[in-house]
Write a protein that holds these residues in place. Structure first.
Motif, PDB file in Angstrom:
ATOM      1  N   ILE A 191      11.038   8.036  52.921  1.00 26.71           N
ATOM      2  CA  ILE A 191      11.958   9.174  52.835  1.00 26.71           C
ATOM      3  C   ILE A 191      11.775  10.117  54.023  1.00 26.71           C
ATOM      4  O   ILE A 191      12.748  10.525  54.678  1.00 26.71           O
ATOM      5  CB  ILE A 191      11.757   9.920  51.494  1.00 26.71           C
ATOM      6  N   GLU A 192      10.525  10.457  54.329  1.00 25.82           N
ATOM      7  CA  GLU A 192      10.283  11.387  55.440  1.00 25.82           C
ATOM      8  C   GLU A 192      10.707  10.778  56.784  1.00 25.82           C
ATOM      9  O   GLU A 192      11.257  11.469  57.637  1.00 25.82           O
ATOM     10  CB  GLU A 192       8.815  11.804  55.453  1.00 25.82           C
ATOM     11  N   ASP A 193      10.466   9.474  56.941  1.00 30.96           N
ATOM     12  CA  ASP A 193      10.881   8.819  58.194  1.00 30.96           C
ATOM     13  C   ASP A 193      12.403   8.809  58.358  1.00 30.96           C
ATOM     14  O   ASP A 193      12.918   8.925  59.475  1.00 30.96           O
ATOM     15  CB  ASP A 193      10.370   7.368  58.227  1.00 30.96           C
ATOM     16  N   GLN A 194      13.117   8.691  57.250  1.00 31.30           N
ATOM     17  CA  GLN A 194      14.581   8.642  57.292  1.00 31.30           C
ATOM     18  C   GLN A 194      15.165   9.923  57.897  1.00 31.30           C
ATOM     19  O   GLN A 194      16.188   9.875  58.595  1.00 31.30           O
ATOM     20  CB  GLN A 194      15.129   8.449  55.862  1.00 31.30           C
ATOM     21  N   TYR A 195      14.523  11.041  57.636  1.00 34.66           N
ATOM     22  CA  TYR A 195      15.107  12.337  58.037  1.00 34.66           C
ATOM     23  C   TYR A 195      14.356  13.048  59.163  1.00 34.66           C
ATOM     24  O   TYR A 195      14.753  14.139  59.582  1.00 34.66           O
ATOM     25  CB  TYR A 195      15.170  13.265  56.809  1.00 34.66           C
ATOM     26  N   LYS A 196      13.293  12.436  59.688  1.00 34.27           N
ATOM     27  CA  LYS A 196      12.417  13.166  60.620  1.00 34.27           C
ATOM     28  C   LYS A 196      13.134  13.601  61.906  1.00 34.27           C
ATOM     29  O   LYS A 196      12.785  14.630  62.491  1.00 34.27           O
ATOM     30  CB  LYS A 196      11.181  12.344  60.960  1.00 34.27           C
ATOM     31  N   SER A 197      14.159  12.854  62.339  1.00 34.54           N
ATOM     32  CA  SER A 197      14.864  13.217  63.573  1.00 34.54           C
ATOM     33  C   SER A 197      15.685  14.495  63.412  1.00 34.54           C
ATOM     34  O   SER A 197      16.082  15.117  64.402  1.00 34.54           O
ATOM     35  CB  SER A 197      15.780  12.079  64.020  1.00 34.54           C
ATOM     36  N   GLN A 198      15.936  14.897  62.163  1.00 30.52           N
ATOM     37  CA  GLN A 198      16.766  16.079  61.918  1.00 30.52           C
ATOM     38  C   GLN A 198      15.953  17.337  61.613  1.00 30.52           C
ATOM     39  O   GLN A 198      16.499  18.442  61.557  1.00 30.52           O
ATOM     40  CB  GLN A 198      17.709  15.821  60.730  1.00 30.52           C
ATOM     41  N   VAL A 199      14.645  17.158  61.406  1.00 31.40           N
ATOM     42  CA  VAL A 199      13.822  18.267  60.898  1.00 31.40           C
ATOM     43  C   VAL A 199      13.822  19.479  61.828  1.00 31.40           C
ATOM     44  O   VAL A 199      14.008  20.619  61.377  1.00 31.40           O
ATOM     45  CB  VAL A 199      12.374  17.780  60.644  1.00 31.40           C
ATOM     46  N   GLU A 200      13.641  19.260  63.135  1.00 29.00           N
ATOM     47  CA  GLU A 200      13.584  20.400  64.064  1.00 29.00           C
ATOM     48  C   GLU A 200      14.898  21.183  64.037  1.00 29.00           C
ATOM     49  O   GLU A 200      14.905  22.423  64.075  1.00 29.00           O
ATOM     50  CB  GLU A 200      13.275  19.911  65.482  1.00 29.00           C
ATOM     51  N   GLY A 201      16.013  20.485  63.958  1.00 25.88           N
ATOM     52  CA  GLY A 201      17.316  21.154  63.881  1.00 25.88           C
ATOM     53  C   GLY A 201      17.465  21.961  62.612  1.00 25.88           C
ATOM     54  O   GLY A 201      18.070  23.047  62.622  1.00 25.88           O
ATOM     55  N   TRP A 202      16.918  21.453  61.516  1.00 25.11           N
ATOM     56  CA  TRP A 202      16.998  22.194  60.255  1.00 25.11           C
ATOM     57  C   TRP A 202      16.223  23.516  60.347  1.00 25.11           C
ATOM     58  O   TRP A 202      16.708  24.549  59.895  1.00 25.11           O
ATOM     59  CB  TRP A 202      16.430  21.342  59.118  1.00 25.11           C
ATOM     60  N   TYR A 203      15.028  23.461  60.916  1.00 25.90           N
ATOM     61  CA  TYR A 203      14.256  24.698  61.053  1.00 25.90           C
ATOM     62  C   TYR A 203      14.976  25.687  61.972  1.00 25.90           C
ATOM     63  O   TYR A 203      15.008  26.893  61.713  1.00 25.90           O
ATOM     64  CB  TYR A 203      12.852  24.406  61.597  1.00 25.90           C
ATOM     65  N   ALA A 204      15.581  25.152  63.041  1.00 29.21           N
ATOM     66  CA  ALA A 204      16.270  26.017  64.015  1.00 29.21           C
ATOM     67  C   ALA A 204      17.513  26.665  63.413  1.00 29.21           C
ATOM     68  O   ALA A 204      17.915  27.759  63.834  1.00 29.21           O
ATOM     69  CB  ALA A 204      16.656  25.204  65.251  1.00 29.21           C
ATOM     70  N   ALA A 205      18.121  26.009  62.398  1.00 30.91           N
ATOM     71  CA  ALA A 205      19.351  26.536  61.794  1.00 30.91           C
ATOM     72  C   ALA A 205      19.124  27.822  61.021  1.00 30.91           C
ATOM     73  O   ALA A 205      20.053  28.619  60.829  1.00 30.91           O
ATOM     74  CB  ALA A 205      19.963  25.476  60.879  1.00 30.91           C
ATOM     75  N   ARG A 206      17.916  28.027  60.535  1.00 30.38           N
ATOM     76  CA  ARG A 206      17.548  29.249  59.794  1.00 30.38           C
ATOM     77  C   ARG A 206      18.472  29.501  58.596  1.00 30.38           C
ATOM     78  O   ARG A 206      18.956  30.611  58.384  1.00 30.38           O
ATOM     79  CB  ARG A 206      17.539  30.463  60.724  1.00 30.38           C
ATOM     80  N   LYS A 207      18.765  28.450  57.858  1.00 26.94           N
ATOM     81  CA  LYS A 207      19.557  28.570  56.630  1.00 26.94           C
ATOM     82  C   LYS A 207      18.682  28.247  55.433  1.00 26.94           C
ATOM     83  O   LYS A 207      17.714  27.495  55.545  1.00 26.94           O
ATOM     84  CB  LYS A 207      20.746  27.599  56.663  1.00 26.94           C
ATOM     85  N   LYS A 208      19.042  28.805  54.286  1.00 28.00           N
ATOM     86  CA  LYS A 208      18.303  28.514  53.058  1.00 28.00           C
ATOM     87  C   LYS A 208      18.726  27.179  52.453  1.00 28.00           C
ATOM     88  O   LYS A 208      17.925  26.470  51.857  1.00 28.00           O
ATOM     89  CB  LYS A 208      18.506  29.631  52.028  1.00 28.00           C
ATOM     90  N   VAL A 209      20.016  26.857  52.586  1.00 25.39           N
ATOM     91  CA  VAL A 209      20.548  25.614  52.026  1.00 25.39           C
ATOM     92  C   VAL A 209      21.274  24.859  53.134  1.00 25.39           C
ATOM     93  O   VAL A 209      22.165  25.406  53.788  1.00 25.39           O
ATOM     94  CB  VAL A 209      21.518  25.882  50.857  1.00 25.39           C
ATOM     95  N   ILE A 210      20.878  23.607  53.334  1.00 22.16           N
ATOM     96  CA  ILE A 210      21.485  22.776  54.368  1.00 22.16           C
ATOM     97  C   ILE A 210      22.048  21.519  53.717  1.00 22.16           C
ATOM     98  O   ILE A 210      21.378  20.872  52.908  1.00 22.16           O
ATOM     99  CB  ILE A 210      20.437  22.385  55.439  1.00 22.16           C
ATOM    100  N   PHE A 211      23.282  21.191  54.050  1.00 19.48           N
ATOM    101  CA  PHE A 211      23.904  19.953  53.571  1.00 19.48           C
ATOM    102  C   PHE A 211      23.835  18.946  54.702  1.00 19.48           C
ATOM    103  O   PHE A 211      24.369  19.189  55.789  1.00 19.48           O
ATOM    104  CB  PHE A 211      25.353  20.193  53.148  1.00 19.48           C
ATOM    105  N   GLU A 212      23.171  17.831  54.444  1.00 20.82           N
ATOM    106  CA  GLU A 212      23.010  16.830  55.498  1.00 20.82           C
ATOM    107  C   GLU A 212      24.364  16.245  55.916  1.00 20.82           C
ATOM    108  O   GLU A 212      25.211  15.978  55.074  1.00 20.82           O
ATOM    109  CB  GLU A 212      22.095  15.702  54.998  1.00 20.82           C
TER     110      GLU A 212
END
Length: 560
Positions: free
Chosen positions: A539-560
């Motif tokens: 599961i973590e490997d599936q989404y790891k390429s998006q993690v930095e972008g999620w932190y940078a977005a500074r949102k509480k809820v993110i829809f992939e």
């Protein structure tokens, strides 16, 4: 732990019921459409004896391994008994494995013969079976399997029943169960006959099971839980088993069985609830359940519609249930009991007792089970169902036990004043944030899964400033995830959920955001093990390429 040699072994029970109750029905098997086949104890024993004769005729080595690759069905149980009667060791394989894993298990276990039974995706696994493997098909096997290999019914017709009634010894190896394999090659858990019957007899007696009980067998028999809670208990007490035909017919199969004991997983309990609420909105149901007299009729009607109106013992496993779902069923008159166990102790460890349920806990030790928490917080168990060791892996076996014989579970936990156990996480799942603080994901996940639209949660955040959570939507909500209505509701409710969960956590555990993933995590796409446990690394490997972008977005809820 010393084995109790006074408990009758599975074959002894079979001979007992064959003699004392020959015409009583043991198993009821759907054969497709409206055709149902009943197996009396006499018929069961006769087919087992004839198959045992056939297996003996193959002149296999004395301790030969014989595999069972099939979904639950009458042939599964009879194959297990026939393998034992012939003097061999059974090796069950999950009916959802891919070809590579099937091949590895067959090679590692040195399986000589393989029963290929009822399967949903034969094409996914067939390349893992050696071309020269001696195989047996059944009336429920895929068509090309039936064409290629001799059929059970034909073998039974051509072979005379074994006249003697062989017994095995309590300390003999009975089966090798390969673990789910959330990472790497599954390990082969060796279980003795004594461990298996101690668990089955202990569970049956602890739960007051008798020959008059009924169960529907549909959770994988290749897993230790169904094997001990269904196969071993039914043989021990001689009660009736029913099998499910398919997901599409599951409700009909359940209504046919009208079980007195029903064991399921959170996904199905949620599905039942969604089906009820889909026909009777929750607000209306709440009102009706408050009306004296009417509430009794409503509860009775709902449970009858689900086929659960005769259930006196309902249990759930594989993942935690939320307090909301436990309370919802309790209002209908079902007290859902949770339990805890491992392949390494034949799942004979803990279960909640009626009237002593504490949400968030997995129960009290079953008879004969000892529990303790080590100095570093690990749960350690000594059980009558404990394995003999890992097949061909003495070093890993030694690492798994303490010097005084307790099984190191790898789980962290706490024990309350009543002896009830709480799982607080896996020792290896704990991760460190970039601040150098450790986070145990499981307790946080258990809090988040209380939301009715959320089915599974994976908390991650290795070397990140704060943890985050991946949310998989429930089966009912997932198809509507992109509709404005669902989006608006989740954007409103999830920040409140984050806030309420964070209020219960230490500052370094606070969730920075949650991500609503677009995937459904399933066994088929390898996100889950065959026992419905998350493969965190996948599961973590599936989404790891998006993690930095999620932190940078500074949102509480993110829809992939």
């Amino acid at each position: 732990m010393e084995l109790n040699t006074n408990i009758p072994l599975p074959l002894q029970r079979l001979y007992q019921w064959e003699q004392s109750r020959p015409s009583d029905i043991y198993m009821t098997q759907p054969m497709g459409g409206d055709i149902v086949q009943d197996y009396t104890w006499q018929r069961t024993a006769q087919e087992v004896r004839r198959m045992a004769t056939y297996l003996k005729s193959l002149n296999l080595p004395a301790d030969a391994k014989v595999g069972i690759l099939s979904k639950n069905c009458s042939y599964w149980i009879m194959a297990d008994l026939a393998i034992w009667m012939a003097g061999y060791v059974s090796v069950p394989l999950y009916p959802t494995l891919n070809a590579e894993t099937v091949g590895k298990i067959l090679e590692h276990s040195e399986t000589k013969v393989l029963l290929i039974g009822k399967l949903d995706d034969w094409n996914m696994m067939k390349d893992g079976i050696p071309a020269d493997m001696n195989c047996i098909s059944t009336a429920l096997s895929p068509d090309d399997v039936k064409v290629k290999y001799p059929q059970w019914d034909d073998i039974v017709a051509k072979n005379a029943p074994m006249q003697e009634s062989p017994t095995r010894k309590h300390d003999e190896l009975a089966t090798i169960v390969y673990t789910s394999g959330s990472t790497g090659m599954p390990k082969g858990v060796m279980l003795s006959f004594g461990a298996m019957v101690a668990a089955g007899n202990g569970a049956a007696d602890a739960n007051g099971l008798t020959k008059d009980d009924r169960m529907l067998s549909y959770l994988p028999l290749a897993h230790v839980f169904e094997r001990y809670a269904v196969e071993m208990t039914s043989l021990d007490k001689g009660f009736r088993l029913f099998f499910a035909e398919s997901l599409d017919t599951f409700l009909k199969d359940l209504q046919r069985a009208t079980p007195t004991m029903f064991i399921s997983v959170p996904r199905l309990w949620l599905k039942f609830q969604a089906g009820v609420v889909g026909k009777l909105p929750q607000k209306k149901l709440d009102k009706l359940l408050k009306i004296p007299g009417v509430s009794f009729l409503i509860r009775k009607k709902i449970l009858k519609g689900l086929g659960l109106n005769h259930v006196r013992l309902a249990a759930s496993g594989s993942a935690p249930l939320s307090e909301d779902i436990i309370n919802w069923y309790r209002r209908l008159g079902l007290e859902l009991l949770e339990g805890y166990g491992m392949s390494e102790n034949f799942a004979y460890s803990h279960i909640m007792k009626p009237g002593r349920v504490r949400v968030g806990y997995v129960g009290e030790p079953l008879p004969g089970v000892q529990q303790r928490i080590s100095a570093d917080g690990e749960i350690q168990i000594k059980s009558p169902g404990t394995m003999m060791g890992y097949y061909k892996e003495p070093e890993k076996t030694a690492e798994t036990f303490t010097d005084d014989g307790f099984l190191k579970t790898g789980d962290r936990g706490e024990i309350d004043e009543m002896g009830r156990l709480k799982i607080t996480g896996r020792t290896k799942e704990i991760f460190k944030t970039s601040k150098g603080k450790y986070v145990a994901p499981a307790p946080i996940e258990n809090k988040l899964v209380s939301h009715s639209d959320v089915e599974m949660v994976c908390v991650a955040g290795v070397e990140q400033p704060q943890p985050y959570a991946l949310l998989m939507l429930s089966e009912g909500t997932w198809p509507k995830r992109n509709t404005p209505e669902v989006r608006e509701r989740l954007e409103k409710e999830l920040p409140e959920l984050i806030k309420s969960v964070n209020a219960t956590l230490d500052p370094h555990e606070h969730l920075q955001f949650v991500v609503v993933v677009k995937d459904q995590w399933t066994i088929e796409n390898a996100f889950l093990t065959p026992t419905m446990k998350m493969k965190r690394n996948v599961i973590e490997d599936q989404y790891k390429s998006q993690v930095e972008g999620w932190y940078a977005a500074r949102k509480k809820v993110i829809f992939e």
